[in-house]
Design a protein around this motif. Sequence first.
Motif, short mmCIF file in Angstrom:
data_model
loop_
_atom_site.label_atom_id
_atom_site.label_comp_id
_atom_site.label_asym_id
_atom_site.label_seq_id
_atom_site.Cartn_x
_atom_site.Cartn_y
_atom_site.Cartn_z
N ASN A 1 0.80 -1.23 0.00
CA ASN A 1 0.00 0.00 0.00
C ASN A 1 0.83 1.28 0.00
N ASN A 2 2.13 1.12 -0.28
CA ASN A 2 3.00 2.28 -0.51
C ASN A 2 3.07 3.26 0.65
N PHE A 3 3.09 2.76 1.86
CA PHE A 3 3.19 3.66 3.00
C PHE A 3 4.57 4.31 3.03
N PRO A 4 4.65 5.62 3.16
CA PRO A 4 5.95 6.26 3.39
C PRO A 4 6.57 5.70 4.67
N PRO A 5 7.87 5.74 4.81
CA PRO A 5 8.53 5.08 5.93
C PRO A 5 8.10 5.58 7.31
N MET A 6 7.87 6.89 7.44
CA MET A 6 7.49 7.37 8.77
C MET A 6 6.09 6.90 9.17
N ILE A 7 5.18 6.79 8.20
CA ILE A 7 3.85 6.26 8.50
C ILE A 7 3.94 4.77 8.80
N ALA A 8 4.81 4.07 8.08
CA ALA A 8 5.03 2.65 8.36
C ALA A 8 5.51 2.46 9.80
N SER A 9 6.38 3.35 10.27
CA SER A 9 6.89 3.22 11.64
C SER A 9 5.76 3.36 12.66
N ARG A 10 4.80 4.19 12.35
CA ARG A 10 3.64 4.36 13.23
C ARG A 10 2.82 3.07 13.27
N ASN A 11 2.62 2.45 12.12
CA ASN A 11 1.89 1.18 12.07
C ASN A 11 2.57 0.12 12.93
N TYR A 12 3.88 -0.01 12.78
CA TYR A 12 4.61 -1.02 13.54
C TYR A 12 4.57 -0.72 15.04
N ALA A 13 4.70 0.54 15.40
CA ALA A 13 4.76 0.90 16.82
C ALA A 13 3.49 0.52 17.56
N TYR A 14 2.35 0.96 17.06
CA TYR A 14 1.10 0.69 17.79
C TYR A 14 0.74 -0.79 17.76
N ALA A 15 0.99 -1.47 16.66
CA ALA A 15 0.67 -2.89 16.58
C ALA A 15 1.53 -3.71 17.53
N THR A 16 2.83 -3.41 17.59
CA THR A 16 3.70 -4.18 18.47
C THR A 16 3.46 -3.85 19.94
N ILE A 17 3.09 -2.62 20.24
CA ILE A 17 2.75 -2.28 21.63
C ILE A 17 1.50 -3.04 22.06
N GLU B 1 5.41 14.41 4.18
CA GLU B 1 5.15 14.58 5.62
C GLU B 1 5.91 15.75 6.26
N PRO B 2 5.71 16.96 5.77
CA PRO B 2 6.41 18.11 6.36
C PRO B 2 5.97 18.42 7.79
N HIS B 3 4.86 17.84 8.24
CA HIS B 3 4.37 18.09 9.60
C HIS B 3 4.59 16.90 10.53
N TRP B 4 5.42 15.95 10.11
CA TRP B 4 5.59 14.74 10.94
C TRP B 4 6.20 15.07 12.30
N PHE C 1 12.03 8.80 13.59
CA PHE C 1 11.48 9.52 12.44
C PHE C 1 10.98 10.90 12.84
N ILE C 2 10.35 11.00 13.99
CA ILE C 2 9.88 12.31 14.45
C ILE C 2 11.06 13.24 14.67
N SER C 3 12.10 12.72 15.31
CA SER C 3 13.30 13.52 15.57
C SER C 3 13.96 13.96 14.28
N CYS C 4 14.13 13.03 13.35
CA CYS C 4 14.79 13.34 12.08
C CYS C 4 13.96 14.32 11.25
N TRP C 5 12.67 14.10 11.20
CA TRP C 5 11.82 15.00 10.40
C TRP C 5 11.74 16.41 11.00
N ASP C 6 11.94 16.49 12.31
CA ASP C 6 12.04 17.81 12.94
C ASP C 6 13.22 18.58 12.36
N GLU C 7 14.34 17.88 12.19
CA GLU C 7 15.52 18.52 11.61
C GLU C 7 15.37 18.76 10.11
N LYS C 8 14.82 17.80 9.41
CA LYS C 8 14.67 17.95 7.95
C LYS C 8 13.91 19.23 7.59
N TYR C 9 12.82 19.47 8.28
CA TYR C 9 12.00 20.62 7.91
C TYR C 9 12.32 21.86 8.76
#
Length: 440
Positions: A48-64, A196-199, A314-322
């Motif tokens: 389903n072509n999830f961008p990597p940061m959205i994919a990380s959200r999927n994995y985080a909540y499912a594994t928790i 995801e400029p607002h990640w 991803f949140i930390s990195c995207w904070d720096e990217k944008y």
Amino acid sequence: MRRLFCAALLAYISLSSCKHSSYNSSVMKDPLLFCKTVKQLNDVVLENNFPPMIASRNYAYATIAAYEVMVLGDNRFQSLATQIKHFPALPHIDTTSADLHYATLLAFCKVGEAVTFPEGSMKKYVAKLDSLASIANMSDQMKAASKKVADSVGGCILRWSKKDNYLQTRTASKYAVKNEEGRWIPTPPMYGQAVEPHWREIRPMVMDSASQFIPATAPTFDIKNKESVYYKALMEVKQTVDSLNDEQKNTADFWDDNPFKMNVSGHVMYATKKFSPPGHWMNIVGIAAQKSNADFGTTVAAYAETAIALFDAFISCWDEKYRSNFVRPETVINKYIDPDWQPYIQTPPFPSHTSGHATISAAAAEVMTSWFGDQLSFADTSSLEFGIKSRQIKTFRDAAREAAMSRLYGGIHYRFDNEHGNEAGTRLGLYIVQRLRMKK
């Protein structure tokens, strides 16, 4: 990854070929079955072509969700509730008659399916788990009790997830492209808008804020002075790509992890898919768990903490990217040096500093080292299904450093992007290991 699940498959075949008078509980507690379940979500994310940061959200909540069910039956571990400060304590969950290993699998699927699309993406796999439970002679009463536990915990996780600002960012403003010196602009061949400029506005799990681990500052953009730090870093990218050896190409290809590569052949454009960087690291968790003979609880816990690290990284990195909005090497080389130059791998559609792969890989490596040690060497077979041969990994930290360097070989990042990302991700990973006490 397929070899990971041989034991589970053999157990399935064995059970299906004979009758049992009582429930065979060993089937659901096989850690390889949990790895297979994670791989199913990974495949959904891929398709389903999830961008990597959205994919990380999927994995985080499912594994928790899976972890919180697992701890109900394994007293070696404790809940993440309140350890993650905004994660409320779960209500009392009645586990009477439930198989908590089965419930763990179901909770993962319930939450994984809910935070992905299309709806029902894990339905067929859940049906297979139900069939496996039947073959193992699990009673209908135990099935129902297990499902009730999974639904209860999964529902709590989903309600919590809806407060992380994800939905609000779906309607946030788009990135404003400005043709300014040193500022990121879309790159060929897709010229896609910034992802995801607002990640950085997403609620982190363990970090206090998105800006807690700000990396070192990128050098000043200076294309005119050939002795400047920036110019030398830019030319290193070009010269590296122009003289790649086979080993460097293999490294770049192995860690490419582009979830949606646009290929151009004449007037024809078509996309090819691979796992994104967090999907690659989820696979590595499964490989490490198998190599170390980790039991069910340890496997689930390692997946969960690694997914948390990927999510926060991803949140930390995207904070720096944008914040820096730093230009990609390809843009500058094409404009000032060689209009026909191309990187070895495709430049993704977001700013350069810092490298996301370097950041998230370093964070994941610290967490996985805490679970499996710093001497676990293994063959990473994650990309065999994409026609990319396996790669021998000496340590998780070596893998993280290699993933970072692959971006220079690929021509999509400056060395400082990779080094600054690796350093910031390492600090974040160590912080998560220190803050979360999953084992009692």
